[in-house]
Motif scaffolding. Structure first.
Motif, PDB file in Angstrom:
ATOM      1  N   UNK A 164       0.791  -1.245   0.050  1.00 30.05           N
ATOM      2  CA  UNK A 164       0.216  -0.129  -0.106  1.00 30.05           C
ATOM      3  C   UNK A 164       0.883   1.473  -0.133  1.00 30.05           C
ATOM      4  N   UNK A 165       2.206   1.122   0.321  1.00 24.40           N
ATOM      5  CA  UNK A 165       2.985   2.358   0.575  1.00 24.40           C
ATOM      6  C   UNK A 165       3.276   3.006  -0.919  1.00 24.40           C
ATOM      7  N   UNK A 166       3.312   2.205  -1.900  1.00 23.39           N
ATOM      8  CA  UNK A 166       3.831   2.620  -3.123  1.00 23.39           C
ATOM      9  C   UNK A 166       2.410   3.426  -3.752  1.00 23.39           C
ATOM     10  N   UNK A 167       1.258   2.788  -3.197  1.00 22.17           N
ATOM     11  CA  UNK A 167       0.115   3.800  -3.855  1.00 22.17           C
ATOM     12  C   UNK A 167       0.008   5.105  -3.088  1.00 22.17           C
ATOM     13  N   UNK A 168       0.188   5.190  -1.994  1.00 24.13           N
ATOM     14  CA  UNK A 168       0.264   6.455  -1.023  1.00 24.13           C
ATOM     15  C   UNK A 168       1.403   7.238  -1.453  1.00 24.13           C
ATOM     16  N   UNK A 169       2.549   6.713  -1.828  1.00 25.70           N
ATOM     17  CA  UNK A 169       3.744   7.403  -2.459  1.00 25.70           C
ATOM     18  C   UNK A 169       3.536   8.208  -3.684  1.00 25.70           C
ATOM     19  N   UNK A 170       2.781   7.471  -4.586  1.00 23.16           N
ATOM     20  CA  UNK A 170       2.556   7.979  -5.874  1.00 23.16           C
ATOM     21  C   UNK A 170       1.488   9.318  -5.611  1.00 23.16           C
ATOM     22  N   UNK A 171       0.534   9.171  -4.834  1.00 17.00           N
ATOM     23  CA  UNK A 171      -0.081  10.170  -4.700  1.00 17.00           C
ATOM     24  C   UNK A 171       0.626  11.674  -3.882  1.00 17.00           C
ATOM     25  N   UNK A 172       1.484  11.138  -2.953  1.00 12.63           N
ATOM     26  CA  UNK A 172       2.105  12.216  -2.478  1.00 12.63           C
ATOM     27  C   UNK A 172       2.909  12.912  -3.288  1.00 12.63           C
ATOM     28  N   UNK A 173       3.775  11.989  -4.075  1.00 11.26           N
ATOM     29  CA  UNK A 173       4.619  12.680  -5.120  1.00 11.26           C
ATOM     30  C   UNK A 173       3.965  13.398  -6.124  1.00 11.26           C
ATOM     31  N   UNK A 174       2.633  13.110  -6.619  1.00 11.10           N
ATOM     32  CA  UNK A 174       1.948  13.641  -7.516  1.00 11.10           C
ATOM     33  C   UNK A 174       1.654  15.092  -6.964  1.00 11.10           C
ATOM     34  N   UNK A 175       1.357  15.081  -5.933  1.00  9.19           N
ATOM     35  CA  UNK A 175       0.974  16.541  -5.512  1.00  9.19           C
ATOM     36  C   UNK A 175       2.153  17.278  -5.059  1.00  9.19           C
ATOM     37  N   UNK A 176       3.288  16.715  -4.849  1.00  7.84           N
ATOM     38  CA  UNK A 176       4.492  17.399  -4.917  1.00  7.84           C
ATOM     39  C   UNK A 176       5.082  17.962  -6.166  1.00  7.84           C
ATOM     40  N   UNK A 177       4.924  17.200  -7.098  1.00  9.38           N
ATOM     41  CA  UNK A 177       4.885  17.720  -8.623  1.00  9.38           C
ATOM     42  C   UNK A 177       4.138  18.807  -9.089  1.00  9.38           C
ATOM     43  N   UNK A 178       3.018  18.710  -8.474  1.00 10.51           N
ATOM     44  CA  UNK A 178       2.008  19.895  -8.849  1.00 10.51           C
ATOM     45  C   UNK A 178       2.608  21.148  -8.252  1.00 10.51           C
ATOM     46  N   UNK A 179       2.962  20.845  -7.015  1.00 12.39           N
ATOM     47  CA  UNK A 179       3.527  22.114  -6.354  1.00 12.39           C
ATOM     48  C   UNK A 179       4.849  22.909  -7.108  1.00 12.39           C
ATOM     49  N   UNK A 180       5.737  22.050  -7.569  1.00 14.96           N
ATOM     50  CA  UNK A 180       6.753  22.532  -8.316  1.00 14.96           C
ATOM     51  C   UNK A 180       6.420  22.809  -9.900  1.00 14.96           C
ATOM     52  N   UNK A 181       5.081  22.413 -10.161  1.00 16.11           N
ATOM     53  CA  UNK A 181       4.896  22.898 -11.643  1.00 16.11           C
ATOM     54  C   UNK A 181       5.512  21.628 -12.419  1.00 16.11           C
ATOM     55  N   UNK A 182       5.656  20.630 -12.250  1.00 18.12           N
ATOM     56  CA  UNK A 182       6.103  19.582 -12.949  1.00 18.12           C
ATOM     57  C   UNK A 182       5.171  18.891 -13.617  1.00 18.12           C
ATOM     58  N   UNK A 183       5.186  18.368 -14.978  1.00 17.87           N
ATOM     59  CA  UNK A 183       3.824  17.567 -15.497  1.00 17.87           C
ATOM     60  C   UNK A 183       4.476  16.442 -16.316  1.00 17.87           C
ATOM     61  N   UNK A 184       3.827  15.282 -16.647  1.00 22.89           N
ATOM     62  CA  UNK A 184       4.218  14.416 -17.220  1.00 22.89           C
ATOM     63  C   UNK A 184       4.713  14.535 -18.396  1.00 22.89           C
ATOM     64  N   UNK A 185       4.282  15.570 -19.381  1.00 30.61           N
ATOM     65  CA  UNK A 185       4.691  15.589 -20.614  1.00 30.61           C
ATOM     66  C   UNK A 185       4.647  17.050 -20.853  1.00 30.61           C
ATOM     67  N   UNK A 186       5.513  17.765 -21.791  1.00 33.04           N
ATOM     68  CA  UNK A 186       5.262  19.137 -22.082  1.00 33.04           C
ATOM     69  C   UNK A 186       3.898  19.383 -22.919  1.00 33.04           C
TER      70      UNK A 186
END
Length: 282
Positions: free
Chosen positions: A245-267
């Motif tokens: 279950x940790x990898x599922x929660x980690x993906x959610x947390x790192x996804x929020x962190x990417x949004x804060x930094x303004x990073x997206x999966x594709x240009x």
């Protein structure tokens, strides 16, 4: 004349043995065989030419054309192996993959790079090597799920690496050894806030804003992942979470962190980029 007892015909015994010469075409062919599932076979119309194919999942992608002599050099140097049969496909041998890892690693640590995933950080006297394989988010970005997609996208991985660098620069975690490079001022200790540099203070502010943007429910997990570099299984045991279950929660947390930094999966270009200022609407 007395000879050096530590020397031989090939030079000092402490010298590193030179790589077997395979030519520029051989180096290019070796790199073309590196991806998983890549192989080379002789052109049916021209037996002196090798055709490289790669890709997985039932999709074959062209990898270029190479002279047949380049393949013979790789086989003779044990860098590639030839399958039995009339077609005799060439695939990368373990020695060839080890040679590629040595070539891609730091110039001063080629044989450590063969066994470790070394990343150079810093410059000059501050330059240091880190084994990226020890990071749980590095494991996630390389591990693929049942659908063939990585467990973690590149944007989330870069966000986690940025937070890890900021946490290290901010010196928020206890040090496990003596920091001989830190400056000392009379009457101040290593954790004296007044002696902290502007770089350290700026990093602390970035970490505070990032954790605040993610939220209290996930900020502790990010500190464990990116700060203490704890493994996913250890996090599940310490937090008494269900298995895997940790990898599922980690993906959610790192996804929020990417949004804060303004990073997206594709240009997506400036027209679809995230708005940062209200005057951008004008």
């Amino acid at each position: 004349m007395n000879k050096d007892p530590t020397a031989t015909r090939s030079g000092p015994v402490t010298a590193i043995r030179a790589e077997a010469p395979i030519g520029r075409a051989g180096e290019r062919l070796l790199a073309a065989l590196a991806p998983d599932g890549a192989y080379a076979f002789r052109d049916p119309l021209d037996g002196e030419v090798l055709i490289v194919r790669g890709g997985g999942g039932g999709v074959s992608l062209g990898g270029g054309r190479f002279p047949g002599t380049a393949g013979e050099r790789l086989v003779s140097a044990d860098l590639a192996s030839r399958a039995p049969g009339p077609r005799g496909c060439l695939t990368l041998a373990p020695a060839g993959r080890a040679r590629l890892r040595r070539a891609q690693g730091p110039a001063d640590e080629p044989f450590r790079a063969q066994h470790l995933d070394l990343i150079a950080e810093g410059e000059g006297v501050e330059r240091r090597l880190r084994d990226a394989a020890e990071s749980p988010i590095a494991w996630m970005v390389r591990r693929r799920g049942r659908d063939g997609a990585p467990l973690l996208d590149r944007a989330s991985f870069e966000a986690g690496e940025r937070l890890r660098r900021d946490i290290a620069t901010a010196m928020l975690l206890p040090r496990m050894g003596i920091d001989w490079s830190a400056a000392r001022v009379d009457g101040s200790g290593p954790r004296d806030a007044a002696s902290a540099s502007d770089t350290t203070l700026a990093a602390r502010e970035r970490v505070h804003r990032a954790l605040e943007a993610v939220g209290n429910d996930l900020s502790g997990l990010l500190i464990d992942l990116c700060g203490h570099v704890k493994g996913l299984e250890r996090i599940e045991v310490e937090r008494r979470w269900p298995a895997r279950s940790a990898k599922v929660v980690a993906r959610i947390a790192l996804g929020r962190l990417a949004e804060h930094y303004g990073l997206q999966r594709e240009a997506t270009g400036p027209d679809h980029a995230r708005m940062r200022l209200w005057r951008d609407r004008v």
